[in-house]
Design a protein around this motif. Structure first.
Motif, PDB file in Angstrom:
ATOM      1  N   UNK A   1      61.254  -8.505  14.759  1.00 57.58           N
ATOM      2  CA  UNK A   1      60.571  -8.104  15.979  1.00 57.58           C
ATOM      3  C   UNK A   1      59.237  -8.832  16.054  1.00 57.58           C
ATOM      4  N   UNK A   2      59.015  -9.569  17.131  1.00 60.00           N
ATOM      5  CA  UNK A   2      57.787 -10.339  17.326  1.00 60.00           C
ATOM      6  C   UNK A   2      56.968  -9.699  18.442  1.00 60.00           C
ATOM      7  N   UNK A   3      55.755  -9.275  18.123  1.00 60.05           N
ATOM      8  CA  UNK A   3      54.847  -8.661  19.086  1.00 60.05           C
ATOM      9  C   UNK A   3      53.779  -9.664  19.486  1.00 60.05           C
ATOM     10  N   UNK A   4      53.537  -9.783  20.787  1.00 58.91           N
ATOM     11  CA  UNK A   4      52.621 -10.793  21.302  1.00 58.91           C
ATOM     12  C   UNK A   4      51.283 -10.152  21.632  1.00 58.91           C
ATOM     13  N   UNK A   5      50.230 -10.669  20.995  1.00 61.04           N
ATOM     14  CA  UNK A   5      48.871 -10.200  21.226  1.00 61.04           C
ATOM     15  C   UNK A   5      48.175 -11.141  22.200  1.00 61.04           C
ATOM     16  N   UNK A   6      46.908 -10.857  22.501  1.00 66.08           N
ATOM     17  CA  UNK A   6      46.140 -11.734  23.374  1.00 66.08           C
ATOM     18  C   UNK A   6      45.733 -13.011  22.667  1.00 66.08           C
ATOM     19  N   UNK A   7      45.090 -13.907  23.378  1.00 67.89           N
ATOM     20  CA  UNK A   7      44.650 -15.176  22.802  1.00 67.89           C
ATOM     21  C   UNK A   7      43.533 -14.931  21.795  1.00 67.89           C
ATOM     22  N   UNK A   8      43.615 -15.544  20.588  1.00 65.47           N
ATOM     23  CA  UNK A   8      42.542 -15.368  19.609  1.00 65.47           C
ATOM     24  C   UNK A   8      41.270 -16.076  20.065  1.00 65.47           C
ATOM     25  N   UNK A   9      40.113 -15.401  19.921  1.00 67.40           N
ATOM     26  CA  UNK A   9      38.845 -15.991  20.387  1.00 67.40           C
ATOM     27  C   UNK A   9      37.761 -15.948  19.336  1.00 67.40           C
ATOM     28  N   UNK A  10      38.020 -15.322  18.175  1.00 63.50           N
ATOM     29  CA  UNK A  10      36.978 -15.165  17.171  1.00 63.50           C
ATOM     30  C   UNK A  10      37.449 -15.615  15.813  1.00 63.50           C
ATOM     31  N   UNK A  11      36.480 -15.840  14.923  1.00 63.65           N
ATOM     32  CA  UNK A  11      36.760 -16.244  13.550  1.00 63.65           C
ATOM     33  C   UNK A  11      36.399 -15.109  12.607  1.00 63.65           C
ATOM     34  N   UNK A  12      37.342 -14.634  11.782  1.00 63.74           N
ATOM     35  CA  UNK A  12      37.051 -13.489  10.920  1.00 63.74           C
ATOM     36  C   UNK A  12      36.352 -13.894   9.630  1.00 63.74           C
TER      37      UNK A  12
ATOM     38  N   UNK B   1      50.187 -14.764  18.929  1.00 66.62           N
ATOM     39  CA  UNK B   1      49.236 -14.748  20.037  1.00 66.62           C
ATOM     40  C   UNK B   1      49.750 -15.580  21.197  1.00 66.62           C
ATOM     41  N   UNK B   2      49.274 -15.262  22.381  1.00 67.08           N
ATOM     42  CA  UNK B   2      49.589 -16.041  23.570  1.00 67.08           C
ATOM     43  C   UNK B   2      49.147 -17.489  23.359  1.00 67.08           C
TER      44      UNK B   2
ATOM     45  N   UNK C   1      56.475 -20.711  21.723  1.00 75.62           N
ATOM     46  CA  UNK C   1      55.098 -20.527  22.156  1.00 75.62           C
ATOM     47  C   UNK C   1      55.065 -19.452  23.242  1.00 75.62           C
ATOM     48  N   UNK C   2      54.580 -18.253  22.931  1.00 81.99           N
ATOM     49  CA  UNK C   2      54.528 -17.184  23.935  1.00 81.99           C
ATOM     50  C   UNK C   2      53.587 -17.554  25.077  1.00 81.99           C
ATOM     51  N   UNK C   3      53.944 -17.158  26.277  1.00 81.59           N
ATOM     52  CA  UNK C   3      53.109 -17.408  27.444  1.00 81.59           C
ATOM     53  C   UNK C   3      52.305 -16.156  27.777  1.00 81.59           C
ATOM     54  N   UNK C   4      51.428 -16.266  28.765  1.00 79.42           N
ATOM     55  CA  UNK C   4      50.590 -15.129  29.151  1.00 79.42           C
ATOM     56  C   UNK C   4      51.429 -13.939  29.594  1.00 79.42           C
TER      57      UNK C   4
ATOM     58  N   UNK D   1      52.275 -11.302  26.840  1.00 79.04           N
ATOM     59  CA  UNK D   1      51.251 -10.506  26.173  1.00 79.04           C
ATOM     60  C   UNK D   1      51.568  -9.016  26.253  1.00 79.04           C
ATOM     61  N   UNK D   2      51.481  -8.361  25.112  1.00 77.64           N
ATOM     62  CA  UNK D   2      51.745  -6.935  25.037  1.00 77.64           C
ATOM     63  C   UNK D   2      53.206  -6.574  24.872  1.00 77.64           C
ATOM     64  N   UNK D   3      54.101  -7.559  24.944  1.00 76.71           N
ATOM     65  CA  UNK D   3      55.528  -7.303  24.814  1.00 76.71           C
ATOM     66  C   UNK D   3      55.997  -7.573  23.383  1.00 76.71           C
TER      67      UNK D   3
END
Length: 471
Positions: free
Chosen positions: A357-368, A280-281, A324-327, A330-332
């Motif tokens: 291969x590392x895919x970057x998602x958006x910032x996590x905001x929820x708890x599963x 994640x970002x 640490x991926x930056x904004x 995201x999506x790359x």
């Protein structure tokens, strides 16, 4: 404008230096206010960081977005030069007509390559299938890969394509190189596997490797430029070409080719070659790498990857890559490649090359949380005649975990669904070597049918596909 930037980069004059290769890739973003943001990445390698700076920046790199990737002191240094251009022209840039010369010389090599040339093909016309320009295949490589002359070695290049296109590798041909003699000891397959077989001591030494990676559409598409002019491309037409150049060293014979003795052998928790990792970002990503060589001393980890990756060691044979991926990531998807190196007497031995291969998602905001979900599934019995659909209702464990409010742990007032998909997929791609391409294609097809774009596709060792959806 883009071509002028490329020429500015690759024709800068400088002192004669020892060149170790280049990896050029480009990624086109979505069209925004008639502008086309294009990220161009040049990973350049020379015999030292100082020589690279002297050649590229004439000693002053403060005005360039230049990042150190990694360095093997006394051998090579790899740096990445980033050009982010808000171009406004949907056009094709074919550098083969005026191919790009670097004013330095290759490091000494057995196949007689001296002058440096590349001829990338960059097509920024709008694609009818994705409604934006093409992005090139994405990959990376270390500047120097080495193998003892008596040991078999296959190098599986990890190449992914953001658009799900077919990818093919080959050796460069004129005008993509000044002298195009390929290494006599190394063969390359269209599926991007480089193969080395044991050879005589007379073949030992460094070789210059000049590869070209191309992408081809999987269906007929139309490319449209800024003036509205169109061109149709079929599955046999090249969309882009990127140069991948490095040095392949054939070293003196090792006492044994068994991994784990002189040649380092990877141990858990090192990820497998071709593994796909999600991050994640702004979330710290750690890749743990462990190796052993009982008859030699492990000295270092060498890698190639995105900028701002830190490496550390926690004891002989144990390393960590931290990033640490930056904004902007995201999506790359970014490729990480690495080897572990060991010494015995005056000899140097490398492990095989591993890439992930590392895919970057958006910032996590929820708890599963985990909760069973009731779902209605409609199944169709295969038959030569029309058969009414049979509908059954049953309860399954969730394929994904619904999001909850972190403070109250109360589900948001919205329905949750389990989508059961049973599909048989036929492909000529290899599960072992083309996992990234396969998962990209599956993801694209599922998104077409309304599945959220942030799904995560994983290809398991048993051939099954795991799909995770974050609502």
């Amino acid at each position: 404008m883009l071509l002028s930037v490329l020429m500015l980069l690759l024709v800068v004059s400088g002192a004669q230096t020892a060149y170790y290769g280049i990896v050029y890739t480009y990624s086109a973003g979505d069209i925004q206010q008639d502008a086309l943001p294009t990220l161009n990445s040049f990973k350049l390698s020379f015999s030292s960081c100082e020589e690279l700076d002297s050649w590229l920046c004439e000693g002053n790199c403060s005005v360039l977005d230049l990042y150190v990737i990694d360095e093997s002191r006394g051998e090579w240094c790899q740096k990445e030069y980033i050009v982010n251009i808000p171009d406004t022209v949907l056009t094709i840039l074919d550098a083969a007509a005026d191919y790009l010369l670097l004013s330095a010389n290759w490091t000494e090599n057995r196949n007689g390559i001296v002058s440096i040339a590349t001829a990338p093909l960059i097509d920024l016309r709008n694609r009818s299938d994705i409604n934006k320009p093409n992005s090139s295949p994405q990959t990376t490589i270390l500047p120097l890969l080495r193998v003892p002359s008596n040991c078999q070695r296959n190098i599986n290049l990890l190449v992914s394509d953001p658009n799900g296109d077919n990818i093919r590798c080959r050796y460069a041909a004129s005008p993509e190189c000044e002298t195009c003699t390929p290494p006599s000891v190394l063969s390359v397959s269209p599926s991007c596997i480089l193969s080395f077989s044991p050879t005589n001591s007379t073949d030992e030494g460094p070789y210059a490797v000049q590869l070209v990676i191309e992408d081809f559409p999987r269906q007929i598409i139309t490319l449209t430029n800024s003036s509205g002019s169109q061109e149709v491309k079929t599955s046999s037409d090249v969309l882009s070409k990127i140069p991948v150049q490095f040095v392949f060293g054939v070293d003196p014979a090792a006492p044994s080719c068994t991994e784990g003795l002189y040649l380092p052998r990877f141990l858990p928790p090192t990820p497998e070659n071709g593994a796909q990792i999600s991050s994640n970002v702004n979330q710290i990503l750690e890749i743990s790498i462990s190796a052993e060589a009982t008859q030699a001393v492990i000295t270092e980890l060498l890698f190639s990857g995105p900028r701002n990756v830190a490496k550390s060691s926690s004891g002989s044979g144990n390393f960590t890559l931290t990033w640490t991926p930056s904004a902007g990531d995201e999506g790359l998807s970014h490729t990480f490649c690495f080897v572990v190196q060991a010494n015995f007497s005056s000899s140097v031995y490398q492990s095989d090359l591993r890439c992930v291969l590392v895919t970057i998602l958006g910032s996590p905001t929820t708890t599963p949380v985990t909760t069973p979900v009731q779902s209605t599934i409609t199944t169709f019995a295969p038959s030569s005649t029309t058969t009414p659909a049979q509908t059954t209702t049953t309860t399954f464990p969730p394929l994904f975990t619904p999001s909850l409010n972190a403070s109250t742990l109360i589900p948001a007032p919205r329905p949750y669904y389990v989508l059961a998909l049973n599909a048989k997929i036929s492909t000529t791609l290899s599960l072992e070597n083309d996992a990234g391409t396969i998962t990209t294609l599956i993801k694209r097809e599922m998104i077409k049918y309304g599945v959220p774009s942030d799904i995560i596709i994983e290809l398991r060792s048993n051939g099954k596909v795991l799909v995770t959806v974050s609502p």
